[in-house]
Scaffold this motif. Structure first.
Motif, PDB file in Angstrom:
ATOM      1  N   UNK A   1       5.466 -12.933  -5.499  1.00  0.00           N
ATOM      2  CA  UNK A   1       6.541 -11.614  -5.535  1.00  0.00           C
ATOM      3  C   UNK A   1       5.766 -10.362  -5.451  1.00  0.00           C
ATOM      4  N   UNK A   2       4.529 -10.164  -5.923  1.00  0.00           N
ATOM      5  CA  UNK A   2       3.991  -9.141  -5.701  1.00  0.00           C
ATOM      6  C   UNK A   2       3.882  -8.650  -4.297  1.00  0.00           C
ATOM      7  N   UNK A   3       3.846  -9.611  -3.454  1.00  0.00           N
ATOM      8  CA  UNK A   3       3.593  -9.264  -2.128  1.00  0.00           C
ATOM      9  C   UNK A   3       5.088  -8.935  -1.513  1.00  0.00           C
ATOM     10  N   UNK A   4       5.949  -9.350  -2.103  1.00  0.00           N
ATOM     11  CA  UNK A   4       7.620  -8.860  -1.418  1.00  0.00           C
ATOM     12  C   UNK A   4       7.963  -7.631  -1.889  1.00  0.00           C
ATOM     13  N   UNK A   5       7.348  -7.036  -2.952  1.00  0.00           N
ATOM     14  CA  UNK A   5       8.195  -5.626  -3.423  1.00  0.00           C
ATOM     15  C   UNK A   5       7.529  -4.604  -2.835  1.00  0.00           C
ATOM     16  N   UNK A   6       8.380  -3.554  -2.366  1.00  0.00           N
ATOM     17  CA  UNK A   6       7.714  -2.370  -1.651  1.00  0.00           C
ATOM     18  C   UNK A   6       7.442  -1.713  -3.047  1.00  0.00           C
ATOM     19  N   UNK A   7       6.169  -1.137  -2.846  1.00  0.00           N
ATOM     20  CA  UNK A   7       5.840  -0.227  -4.055  1.00  0.00           C
ATOM     21  C   UNK A   7       5.730   1.019  -3.957  1.00  0.00           C
TER      22      UNK A   7
ATOM     23  N   UNK B   1       1.415   6.656  -3.448  1.00  0.00           N
ATOM     24  CA  UNK B   1       0.678   5.927  -4.566  1.00  0.00           C
ATOM     25  C   UNK B   1       0.763   6.638  -5.852  1.00  0.00           C
ATOM     26  N   UNK B   2       0.621   7.995  -5.657  1.00  0.00           N
ATOM     27  CA  UNK B   2       0.519   8.715  -7.060  1.00  0.00           C
ATOM     28  C   UNK B   2       2.025   8.872  -7.612  1.00  0.00           C
TER      29      UNK B   2
END
Lengths: 318, 215, 714, 601
Positions: free
Chosen positions: A85-91, A267-268
């Motif tokens: 799931x971590x790979x699926x979500x745009x952060x 990121x910030x």
């Protein structure tokens, strides 16, 4: 998708997943520290969750004689699901696996993890595990419609069920994103984040008291590296849920470009948003007592209604 | 007195006797009335035969006398003696019976009234009276309890039918007529036989006792 | 190719016939009857499956005239194999292929019980023939005969263990209910028959439902068909026979009934609403005809048909799963879950029907999407419900109980069965990467399409409610099957029966394993299924309306972004199926990390913590306690009750005995039936006065009838 | 051709007297075969002849014969065929049936003679009914069928059968009198309106001149015909005699009554319906027929739902089916008449078969009480199959023939836009299906020995003949607890040639248990066999339910087994007919049914 692009994506996915894995315990530590400070306690160190996980990894495990392979597989499976799931979500950029970042799949991955966790809770035959499982499923049943509908509200506005698409679209449309519908959706998901992350007033993550615990009950028979994986997975899940909420409803900073500056800015922004929500969660946890189990339906129903209104408002206003 | 008047008069006598039959409590009286009724009918048939000159109606009147006046009465009296019973009790009150009978007569008149018959010598009354006899006959069967009275009712119905046949059609074709008489004869005998048999097995000829088969 | 397919179909029929024959021939050697009968059934199913696939790949319709029953009204036996029929052929034969091998092992028990198994085997084979006849029929007469025969054969199969009162009762309720359903279907067909100029052939129906057919008649046909077929499909509120009949049948028959037979009702519904009443291009006429645009001249069904289907489907799905949730009888639980899944299929069908009735430019694509959702879920349900019923049968076989409270710990004694059953549970809970997830995902997409494109506000409202309801259903289904697996297979055995359970025979395991493998394969190969089903999906919307099939590993979604654009291929909304395997990869990664951080694992085995006591089975959470919180949450539907009776030795201190009873009251509960029964017995006692034995009363009827006629009818 | 017509009637009449005569010759029990043979030949030969006649009519068209006395058209031919086939089934089935009744000592040689005497009168009477030209003679013959069938109804001479006979005679005769009134009125009409051509009741004459008959008179006539013949046909609410008579008679006779005799009266209605329609116009009679049809279907439901007597159940079903036929005729149209023709045939075969099956069940279980019959598929698998097949056939379920005709009736109702009638019929037939199947399942399934009976008294329908009194000329000894008796208390069978009233032969392998005291036994002799008046004590203390062992259902004497097998063998052919005609109606049958439809029009 060419071969090299594919390789690059895989590499990117590994980086993002690694990032989430690394960040997740920190958020947990942050909330704990914050709570402790607010209660005028010293509290554990900010890095304590990392220490815990490492420590559990190095310990041997004790397995109940009644358990089956379900218990043994579950930690890995839950961890795998969360990592996927971590790979699926745009952060803060596009998700590495954006082509498959389907929100239904995303939610159902959590579902898969939950099912195994619950089965593991039942596996040992312990009454605590059963109780935790039972309550976990109750909360899950109550959360599910609201969560799906909130996400669908966003999907319908963006015209896609792809999380990456949705978030990109929201972030690119600036302040126009803020419609009544959006705000209703945000209010809805705020409620759901509390429930999904297993925090007060729904669950109490800090206690093993049978009256209050849900999630911890299921983990009671775990020890050693299994426990480490489970705790870690829990932390990842918490981070993902928070990220999902903030990126959907406060979408700024998520960039589509691959330039280093926007990525760094993104990121910030991302860290700030996550820590902000974490802080909010901590504050709520301090201010609110745990609600009675059978008061929860009303709590969840309100989320559902908010989500419902979000869609209707969207359609009526538009 | 011309034939039509005579017919009319006889028909009314028939109706009157049938009415009496309804209210008669004594079985012997009822059987007597029935015989009388059949006799009047035989008289009417002779009358019709004489008027129209159709010979087989004479035959019919002879058969009527033989089968209905003599035969049926004999059978009924025999059974009556055998079963040793004279009166019927616990029936519908006479007044109500008569009121209903009047209703039936009205229905009959109402039914026959619109029918225009071109080709008969019948009196205005004979057809409605015949119809009334049919209905009253059935009413007797409905309202009376004893098996014997059922036979009486049935014969009344037959008499009504016979009157219709006489007054409208000068009797049926011969073959049919014989068939009908034969059937009536066999039917009455059979019923008499069974009434008798029922009396031996059930020790009563009250048809209300015959109610084992239901539902 | 077509020749091959047709021959295969004939061979398939012949095999079933041989199955019946061999069952009777070997009636003195039951073992052989079972072996030969079911082997023939397997061969027949597999050849039928091959034929179905061939027919689907060569989508022109095949017609076969068999013989005429009677000239009048053209009632006869004729066969039409169009893509829709071929798809259901596939479903039936797939079910047969999965279950028949399993049945060899399962039926052995009946020999020991001294039952006449050859009847079971013969009926089993005949069941297939009737089901195939239903979906292949191209004539209302043949359809009705086959339909009723199918009901009858299944009734006799259900009543196989007729020594038990429960079985007899369930059987009678089943056959009577389904008979009434047939009456509705008959009425529906006969309205079409009138439209077709007194001709019972489906071809005439198709020709006759054009412009000249009034809207009222059209609606009546649909409603009658919905009630009739809905009864068979177990849609609420006509479902009550299903949870009684399915559990009491022999398990392989239950698997067929739940997995295959009730699907024929969906077939009938599709056949009537899309095909026979379908929006055919006609000259001019009825009010519902479109006059402009690409659909000009098409008679469109009103969109409330679809809405009605959605509502019925939603109610069935939700209530079905709620009743499944609280059920402790494993097979009953599965039966209720069948109701739920039929509801979900109806959701897809409803959306398809709504879009089919809307003259939107992208309606064909959305129709295909929704239809695919329905059909794929149908296929999936066939696989995993067969699997689960077979699993339940295996449990029943091993423990002789269906009661979850008596089970437990079977995962140790029945390793393979447990594994396969778990696969079925995950699939039916719509969890990735199993097939149930794909069809649930498609249904979600179809519903999102409805909310997005439905022109009326109430389209959106109902769509949204359905979305929420479907999510809730999914979560409840997961809970239900966690309960089933968790209390049935995990922890300690709760009874002696469960303690002495043993693994089932190889043939049974083979059937289970095959089905379990299929649940995963269908999940990963969904795109291939789409390619296969393409002709069936495009049958009414025209070729090319499902262009999204090209990328092999991805599925279409309603692609909400491009409103107005019907191209649903590629792009944003697609789910890449390979990603389903991602968790698997990451499991290994997780193991690697653990290894990396902690070195070799050291594992010690010890007791479960029970606060210092020894853990006893009675201390475990059982199925009732597991769902107790949810039962309380949904008490407004489930109407739970509990009765506690305490007898004291010395009141109020020394308790001698506590009796505790709890359960739920069904909304359509036994009180309703009791009411009906009371009414009937009222009829019985009160009206029987009419025939009370008095000859005078009887004569008075004649008199009264005569008088009434004389007075009133002249 | 004409020769055949007379001959159809001939074979039976003399043999009737032969059978009766033989039975008076003090034959030994063994020689009953001679009587049976004498009684059987006639109907069998007549069957062949009737079928040939019917075939002739269907292929060559209507026939007037015997100087205008006989008239045969397609309708007569259909009726001929129905009577022929049903009587064939009835007489062949009579053989094993009566053999066993003799063996059980229920009937004597003398009774056997009477049985065949009346049977051999009844069958030609029925044949004659449908082939005579004059409607008046038809009436006479219908009346005659009542009279000759009455002794057969009361054959067992029990209280119940006497009662049934009495009701049958009274009600049927009253009804038939009304039919006579209707015929008289028709005659009046023909006299009135057709003075020149010479009035007649001949069908050939009336058919030609129907259009010129007085409508008012014809309406009145039709009302009386409908009520009159309707009584004999068993249309509700005049059907009341039917369940009694059909359930009390011996099973082959029940088959004959339901399958053939009802149709004879129906034949009259159908003829007059055609007349009335041409005289009055179609609406009048159609409306009445539809109403009576639906009424008949609806009326029986409460009595079928909780029926405890197997044969009564079937009798009510006959009422229902007569209703369906009448409904079909009322609906009319090409389809309706076709359906009516087909249904007449289908119902006759199915119901006759079903009554024979009921007879078999009764032979094995010695009771008609549905509550006491369990597990037929265990004790007699083939019979169980037949029971199911028959029930499904009678309720109009595919793949049996009645389905085809019922389906066509409903179809016809739709085609003539009688939607309400169609819907109502569908619903009512559904309920009837439910109740019949419920009873069938109760009897067929389960295990024979699981039967639990309240021991405080047997049912009100115990009455297999074997438990009954012998007729007055019969035997005087009693045997308690014969091996095949399910209820010990009620297990009283008569043995012919017993020594005296007081000498009670107590025997049988399971004759242990509570014996009846003499008083109870005497009560039994006088008819209270079933103990339906249990003693007060028994009533108050409701004894525990008793499990009955019916294991001995299977243990039977060799001859009885042979008879059982023969009976089942006889039933194979009809069940095949039911099945084949349900899936495929041969085109010649369709042609014939069409011809009948044309006559009905």
């Amino acid at each position: 998708m060419g071969f090299f692009e594919g390789l690059a994506r895989i590499g990117f996915a590994i980086i993002q997943i690694g990032f989430v894995l690394a960040l997740a315990p920190l958020v947990q530590g942050f909330i704990k520290t914050l709570k402790a400070r607010r209660q005028f306690r010293l509290g554990p160190a900010l890095w304590q969750p990392y220490y815990d996980i490492l420590k559990y990894f190095s310990r041997g495990e004790v397995v109940s004689e009644h358990t089956s392979w379900i218990s043994r597989v579950t930690p890995y499976l839950v961890f795998g699901c969360m990592a996927a799931a971590a790979g699926l979500l745009p952060l803060f950029t596009q998700a590495p696996l954006a082509f498959a970042a389907d929100l239904i799949f995303f939610v159902y991955l959590f579902g898969l993890a939950r099912v195994f966790t619950v089965l593991a809770g039942l596996d040992s035959g312990s009454a605590f595990g059963g109780m935790g499982s039972s309550r976990e499923m109750m909360v899950a049943v109550l959360v599910e419609p609201g969560l799906m509908l909130v996400l669908f509200a966003a999907a319908l506005r963006a015209g896609s069920t792809n999380l990456s698409d949705i978030i990109t679209r929201f972030s690119s449309s600036g302040f126009n994103t803020f419609t009544p519908s959006h705000l209703l959706g945000a209010a809805g998901i705020a409620i759901l984040v509390v429930a999904e992350t297993g925090r007060l007033p729904v669950d109490n993550p800090d206690t093993h008291l049978e009256l209050t615990m849900i999630h911890e009950g299921m983990l009671l028979e775990y020890s050693g590296r299994s426990l480490a994986l489970m705790l870690w997975a829990t932390n990842i899940k918490q981070l993902l849920i928070i990220s999902l909420a903030v990126n959907l409803f406060v979408p700024w900073g998520v960039t589509a470009s691959l330039e280093p500056v926007p990525i760094l800015v993104g990121l910030l922004f991302y860290l700030l948003k996550v820590l902000g929500v974490a802080a909010a969660l901590g504050l709520v946890e301090m201010l609110r007592p745990k609600v009675r189990l059978f008061k929860l339906p009303v709590f969840m129903l309100s989320a559902f209604i908010l989500a419902f209104l979000a869609v209707i408002a969207d359609n009526v206003v538009r | 007195m011309d034939t039509v008047k005579l017919l009319d008069f006889s028909a009314l006598i028939l109706l009157f006797s049938t009415g009496l039959l309804v209210v008669s409590r004594r079985l012997e009286l009822a059987i007597g009335l029935l015989a009388f009724q059949s006799l009047v009918l035989a008289f009417i048939s002779v009358l019709v035969a004489a008027t129209t000159g159709i010979e087989h109606i004479y035959l019919a009147s002879i058969l009527t006398v033989l089968v209905k006046v003599v035969g049926a009465t004999a059978v009924l009296i025999y059974v009556l003696r055998k079963v040793k019973m004279r009166r019927e009790t616990g029936l519908m009150s006479r007044g109500l019976s008569l009121a209903l009978v009047v209703g039936l007569i009205l229905v009959s008149y109402n039914t026959i009234h619109p029918i225009k018959l071109a080709n008969t010598i019948s009196s205005p009354n004979s057809l409605p009276v015949a119809m009334s006899m049919v209905l009253i006959g059935l009413f007797i069967m409905v309202s009376r309890k004893k098996a014997l009275m059922a036979v009486v009712g049935l014969i009344t119905i037959e008499n009504g039918l016979f009157l219709i046949a006489l007054s409208t059609t000068y009797g049926m074709p011969l073959l049919v007529e014989f068939g009908i008489f034969f059937d009536v004869a066999v039917g009455v005998m059979l019923m008499g036989f069974f009434a008798f048999h029922i009396n031996t097995v059930f020790e009563t000829i009250n048809t209300d006792e015959l109610n084992r088969l239901k539902g | 190719m077509i020749f091959l397919a047709t021959s295969l179909l004939y061979i398939s029929f012949a095999c079933y016939a041989f199955g019946i024959l061999s069952a009777f021939c070997f009636s003195l050697w039951p073992t052989r009857a079972i072996l030969f009968g079911y082997t023939f059934a397997t061969i027949g199913s597999v050849t039928g499956l091959a034929a179905a696939i061939l027919f689907l790949r060569e989508p022109q319709s095949q017609r076969l005239e068999l013989f005429t029953a009677f000239r009048f009204t053209n009632a006869g036996f004729e066969i039409l194999i169009d893509p829709l029929a071929a798809f259901f052929l596939l479903i039936i034969c797939l079910g047969g292929s999965l279950v028949s091998i399993y049945a060899i092992g399962y039926s052995q028990d009946y020999i020991k019980q001294g039952k006449n198994v050859s009847l079971l085997v013969a009926g089993y084979n005949f069941f297939f023939i009737t089901m195939l006849a239903v979906v292949l029929a191209n004539n209302a007469f043949m359809f009705l005969v086959a339909w009723e025969l199918m009901s009858l054969v299944s009734y006799f199969l259900v009543s196989f263990e007729h020594e038990k009162k429960e079985v007899r009762k369930a059987g009678v309720i089943y056959i009577v209910t389904t008979h009434f359903g047939t009456a509705f279907i008959t009425a529906s067909f006969l309205l079409l028959f009138l439209a077709a100029g007194q001709n019972l052939s489906f071809d005439a129906f198709r020709a006759g439902t054009g412009a000249g057919f009034s809207d009222a008649a059209r609606n009546a046909v649909f409603l009658l068909a919905l009630i009739g077929f809905g009864t068979k499909a177990g849609l609420m509120p006509m479902h009550f026979w299903l949870p009684r009949a399915h559990p009491v049948a022999p398990s392989h028959v239950s698997a067929l009934m739940s997995g295959v037979m009730i699907k024929t009702a969906i077939y009938g519904l599709v056949r009537i609403s899309f095909d026979l009443l379908g929006g055919r291009t006609v000259g001019a006429g009825t009010s519902s005809m479109v006059t402009v645009g690409a659909d000009a001249g098409r008679v469109l069904p009103p969109s409330w048909w679809g809405i009605l289907l959605l509502i019925v489907g939603l109610v069935s799905a939700l209530l079905g799963v709620l009743y499944a949730l609280v059920e402790v009888d494993l097979k009953k639980l599965l039966a209720f879950s069948s109701i739920e899944n039929m509801g979900i299929i109806c959701l897809g069908l409803g959306v398809a029907l709504i879009f089919y009735s809307l003259p939107l430019p992208n309606a064909p694509a959305l129709t295909v999407l929704a239809l695919f959702a329905a059909f794929f879920h149908l296929l999936n349900h066939t696989v995993f419900k067969s699997l689960l019923f077979m699993g339940a049968g295996a449990v029943l076989h091993a423990t002789h109980t269906r009661n979850l409270e008596q089970l437990g710990g079977l995962i140790k004694s029945m390793k393979w069965t447990a594994l396969f059953f778990l696969a079925g549970c995950l699939a039916i809970s719509a969890l990735p990467p199993f097939n149930g997830f794909i069809s649930e995902w498609l249904t979600f997409q179809a519903l999102l399409g409805l909310v997005s494109y439905g022109p009326e506000l109430w389209h959106k409202v109902i769509g949204l409610l359905t979305l929420g309801g479907l999510s809730l259903t999914g979560a409840l289904a997961a809970t239900t099957f966690i309960k089933a697996f968790g209390t049935g297979f995990l922890a300690q055995p709760r009874s002696q029966a469960a303690v002495h359970a043993h693994e089932v025979s190889k043939t049974m395991r083979f059937g289970l394993g095959l089905a379990a493998a299929l649940t995963a394969l269908l999940g990963l190969g969904a795109a291939g299924v789409l390619a296969l089903l393409k002709p069936a999906l495009e049958q009414w919307t025209g070729a090319g309306s499902s262009q999204a099939v090209n990328p092999l590993w991805s599925l279409p979604s309603s692609n909400l972004a491009n409103s107005g654009n019907t191209n649903v291929s590629g792009g944003a909304g697609n789910l890449n199926l390979l990603i389903l395997l991602l968790p698997l990869v990451l499991i290994i990664v997780g193991w690697g990390i653990a290894r990396l951080l902690g070195g070799k694992n050291r594992r010690a085995i010890d007791e479960t913590w029970a606060c210092g006591n020894t853990l006893k089975p009675s201390m475990e959470y059982n199925s009732i306690s597991f769902i107790k919180p949810l039962r309380r949450v949904f008490q407004f539907v489930l109407l739970p009750f509990r009765e506690v009776k305490i007898t004291y030795r010395i009141e109020p201190y020394f308790v001698e005995r506590i009796e505790y009873q709890s359960g739920i009251k069904s909304l359509l509960n036994s009180d309703t039936f009791r009411l009906a029964r009371h009414f009937l017995s009222y009829l019985n006692t009160e009206i029987k006065v009419i025939q009370n034995g008095s000859v005078r009363l009887y004569l008075s009827y004649i008199l009264v009838t005569l008088l009434i006629l004389l007075v009133f009818t002249r | 051709m004409p020769a055949f017509l007379y001959l159809t009637l001939l074979p039976c009449l003399p043999l009737a007297f032969v059978a009766l005569g033989l039975s008076r010759l003090h034959l030994r029990a063994r020689q009953s075969t001679v009587i049976i043979l004498a009684g059987t030949i006639g109907p069998v030969v007549a069957t062949v002849m009737a079928l040939v006649s019917a075939f002739n009519v269907f292929t060559a068209g209507p026939v007037v014969a015997g100087e205008g006395i006989f008239y045969l058209d397609a309708l007569s031919a259909l009726m001929l065929a129905v009577i022929a086939l049903v009587s064939l089934l009835a007489v062949t089935y009579s053989i094993p049936y009566l053999n066993r009744e003799m063996a059980h000592g229920v009937i004597t040689i003398s009774k056997l003679g009477w049985y065949y005497f009346w049977l051999n009168l009844l069958i030609p009477a029925m044949y004659a009914t449908v082939i005579v030209n004059s409607l008046g003679i038809t009436w006479v013959l219908v009346e005659a069928t009542t009279l000759v069938s009455a002794p057969l109804v009361g054959f067992y001479g029990r209280k119940e059968s006497l009662e049934a006979t009495w009701k049958y005679i009274i009600i049927a005769m009253v009804g038939i009198s009304f039919a006579l009134l209707g015929i008289l009125l028709t005659y009046v009409a023909s006299l009135n309106n057709l003075p020149e051509s010479g009035a007649s009741l001949d069908w050939t004459f009336l058919l030609k001149n129907a259009a010129s008959l007085d409508p008012a008179l014809m309406k009145l006539a039709f009302i009386f015909i409908l009520v009159g013949y309707g009584t004999k046909t068993g249309l509700a609410p005049m059907h009341t005699w039917l369940p009694d008579a059909h359930s009390q008679s011996p099973s082959p006779i029940s088959a004959l009554l339901s399958g053939a005799l009802l149709n004879c009266a129906l034949y009259g209605i159908l003829r007059f319906n055609s007349l009335t329609k041409s005289a009055v116009g179609p609406e009048f009679s159609s409306g009445l027929l539809i109403i009576f049809g639906l009424l008949s279907i609806a009326f029986v439901i409460p009595f079928m739902i909780k029926q405890i007597d197997l044969k009564r159940l079937l009798a009510y079903s006959s009422v229902e089916h007569m209703g369906i036929i009448v409904l079909a005729v009322g609906i009319g149209g090409e389809l309706g008449y076709f359906a009516a023709a087909l249904h007449i045939f289908n119902h006759a075969i199915a119901k006759a078969f079903m009554f024979c099956v009921a007879g078999e069940v009764t032979e094995r279980y010695h009771t008609r009480d549905i509550r006491q019959i369990r597990g037929i598929v265990h004790s007699a698998p083939l019979l169980g199959t037949f029971l199911f097949a028959g029930t499904l056939a009678v309720t109009g379920t595919p793949p049996f023939n009645v389905f085809v005709s019922e389906f066509l009736v409903i179809t016809g109702a739709f085609a003539s836009h009688n939607y309400w009638a169609a819907g109502l019929a569908l619903a009512l037939l559904g309920v009837i299906f439910a109740s019949m199947l419920y009873h069938c399942v109760a009897m067929a399934f389960g295990r024979a020995n699981e039967l639990i009976l309240p021991s405080d008294g047997a049912s009100t329908v115990p009455v297999h003949p074997a438990m009954s009194l012998p007729d007055s000329s019969g035997a005087s000894g009693f045997n308690l607890a014969a091996p095949h008796m399910p209820v010990q208390v009620a297990s009283v069978s008569a043995l012919s040639g017993g020594s005296s009233n007081e000498e009670l032969a107590l025997s049988g392998p399971d004759a242990s248990g509570t014996w009846l005291d003499r008083a109870a036994f005497r009560r039994a002799r006088t008819g209270l066999l079933t103990l339906d008046k249990p003693s007060l004590a028994a009533r108050q203390t409701r004894p525990p339910k008793r499990r009955l062992a019916v294991e001995h259902i299977k243990t039977k004497s060799k001859s009885e087994q042979t008879n059982n097998r023969v009976a089942l063998l006889i039933l194979v052919l009809p069940v095949l007919t039911l099945l084949v005609l349900g899936l495929w109606v041969p085109s010649f049958v369709q042609d014939w049914a069409n011809q009948v439809g044309a006559v009905l029009r």
